[in-house]
Design a protein around this motif. Structure first.
Motif, PDB file in Angstrom:
ATOM      1  N   UNK A 132      -5.884   1.808   6.772  1.00  0.00           N
ATOM      2  CA  UNK A 132      -5.041   1.539   5.614  1.00  0.00           C
ATOM      3  C   UNK A 132      -5.429   2.430   4.432  1.00  0.00           C
ATOM      4  N   UNK A 133      -6.724   2.673   4.278  1.00  0.00           N
ATOM      5  CA  UNK A 133      -7.181   3.519   3.177  1.00  0.00           C
ATOM      6  C   UNK A 133      -6.688   4.952   3.357  1.00  0.00           C
ATOM      7  N   UNK A 134      -6.739   5.458   4.587  1.00  0.00           N
ATOM      8  CA  UNK A 134      -6.265   6.821   4.845  1.00  0.00           C
ATOM      9  C   UNK A 134      -4.749   6.906   4.626  1.00  0.00           C
ATOM     10  N   UNK A 135      -4.028   5.873   5.079  1.00  0.00           N
ATOM     11  CA  UNK A 135      -2.576   5.858   4.847  1.00  0.00           C
ATOM     12  C   UNK A 135      -2.255   5.855   3.361  1.00  0.00           C
ATOM     13  N   UNK A 136      -3.049   5.119   2.591  1.00  0.00           N
ATOM     14  CA  UNK A 136      -2.819   5.076   1.147  1.00  0.00           C
ATOM     15  C   UNK A 136      -3.062   6.443   0.510  1.00  0.00           C
TER      16      UNK A 136
END
Length: 365
Positions: A132-136
């Motif tokens: 999720x952090x990378x997608x953000x």
């Protein structure tokens, strides 16, 4: 000696030999505090059961007598008494002793499969948070390095794939005034004519649909009317039964009839114009009885053309003829293609049902 016990165990501990040599002479004279540590580290698993206490001894008071204000362990108390002459006196006594503090520590454990699953799930959740952090980071507009649209498009193209939805929401329509097929994959909340879908550029291959060996012998007058099978012939104007019905708001050709289901509210055209049912090619390919009988015999050479259900077979064959003409010979499109309202009723007029009842378009699941 003064003895003070702070904690104890109900179970019977194993007694250890305490040697007098371990206690220094200073402790015996000035007193002291000795801690008795009992450590219970137990493994409660059946295959590796271990629960034996371990004893330890250590001095708790200040060992350096010269630095401590009151070295060792001592306390004071007084005894009061009265002399024969009535004079009150006291005797101040300073007592030295050894105090034993019993300190018990313990920890027991047993393997639990469900606890193991909880820990594994917690560890895996951290990997999910990392994704999720990378997608953000990639999709956010805050970071300058990810503001480029090609980067996001490439990321979504690699990560996500567009697939058609459930087959019972998938429909294909084709208009005579547009060269492409339109795919609609959504719930219909209004007329199918007004719904905008995704354009699909297909190469409409007629295959053997118009092969000379598959076409029936034509009268010389019909041969000139057919012309080039890939082009729409000039349209003809003639009166039909549709003129007696009120024209629906979604109709663009003036030949459609009112319909309740949304998926049957479809015209042959996107814009105002002449209906495809007035075309000479429509008459020859879809409504020609000799053409339809030839196609039925081509598929089933032993078909009885004098059967009572022949009219129904001709009507369904005309439906398939139109779909193959406008959508091409693709089995996936043939099952989900929707006939325009005007074409459907034109075929029904040519090959009517005996009881006047028609099933209509059925969604394929």
């Amino acid at each position: 000696f003064a003895l003070s016990v702070q904690n104890s165990m109900n179970s019977k501990p194993q007694y250890a030999d305490v040697r007098v040599s371990n206690i220094s002479l200073a402790v015996s004279i000035q007193g002291g505090i000795v801690g008795i540590e009992i450590n219970w580290d137990c493994n409660l698993d059946r295959w590796l059961h271990r629960c034996t206490p371990k004893y330890g001894f250590r001095r708790l008071d200040d060992k350096k007598a010269n630095e401590a204000l009151y070295p060792g362990y001592n306390f004071r108390f007084a005894k009061y008494y009265k002399q024969a002459n009535g004079k009150e006196e006291r005797t101040l006594i300073k007592a030295y002793g050894i105090r034993f503090d019993i300190l018990v520590f313990g920890m027991a454990g047993q393997f639990n499969f469900f606890e193991l699953l909880v820990y594994i799930g917690s560890a895996l959740s951290y990997f999910g948070l990392a994704q999720l952090f990378v997608d953000f980071l990639i999709t956010s507009y805050t970071f300058p390095c990810f503001k480029s649209n090609p980067v996001k498009e490439y990321y979504y193209r690699k990560k996500c794939e567009s697939v058609p939805g459930p087959r019972w929401t998938l429909l294909y329509v084709a208009y005579v005034d547009e060269p492409h097929v339109v795919m609609i994959d959504k719930f219909l909340r209004t007329s199918l004519q007004k719904v905008k879908g995704e354009i699909i550029h297909l190469q409409r291959r007629s295959g053997d649909f118009l092969h000379p060996a598959k076409l029936p012998p034509r009268h010389p007058d019909e041969a000139g009317a057919l012309g080039n099978a890939q082009e729409l012939q000039p349209l003809q104007k003639k009166e039909d039964a549709s003129s007696h019905y009120q024209r629906p708001s979604w109709c663009c050709c003036g030949k459609c009839r009112p319909a309740q289901p949304y998926w049957e509210q479809l015209c042959c055209r996107r814009k105002e114009g002449v209906c495809i049912t007035t075309s000479a090619l429509f008459e020859l390919l879809v409504l020609s009885r000799s053409m339809l009988e030839f196609v039925l015999l081509y598929e089933d050479p032993l078909l009885d053309l004098k059967a009572e259900t022949l009219n129904k077979q001709l009507r369904h064959c005309a439906y398939k003829q139109y779909i193959r003409w406008r959508f091409g010979e693709d089995d996936s499109l043939e099952k989900l293609a929707v006939l325009p309202n005007c074409c459907r009723w034109k075929i029904r007029e040519a090959f009517p049902s005996e009881d006047g009842q028609y099933t209509g378009f059925r969604k394929k699941k």
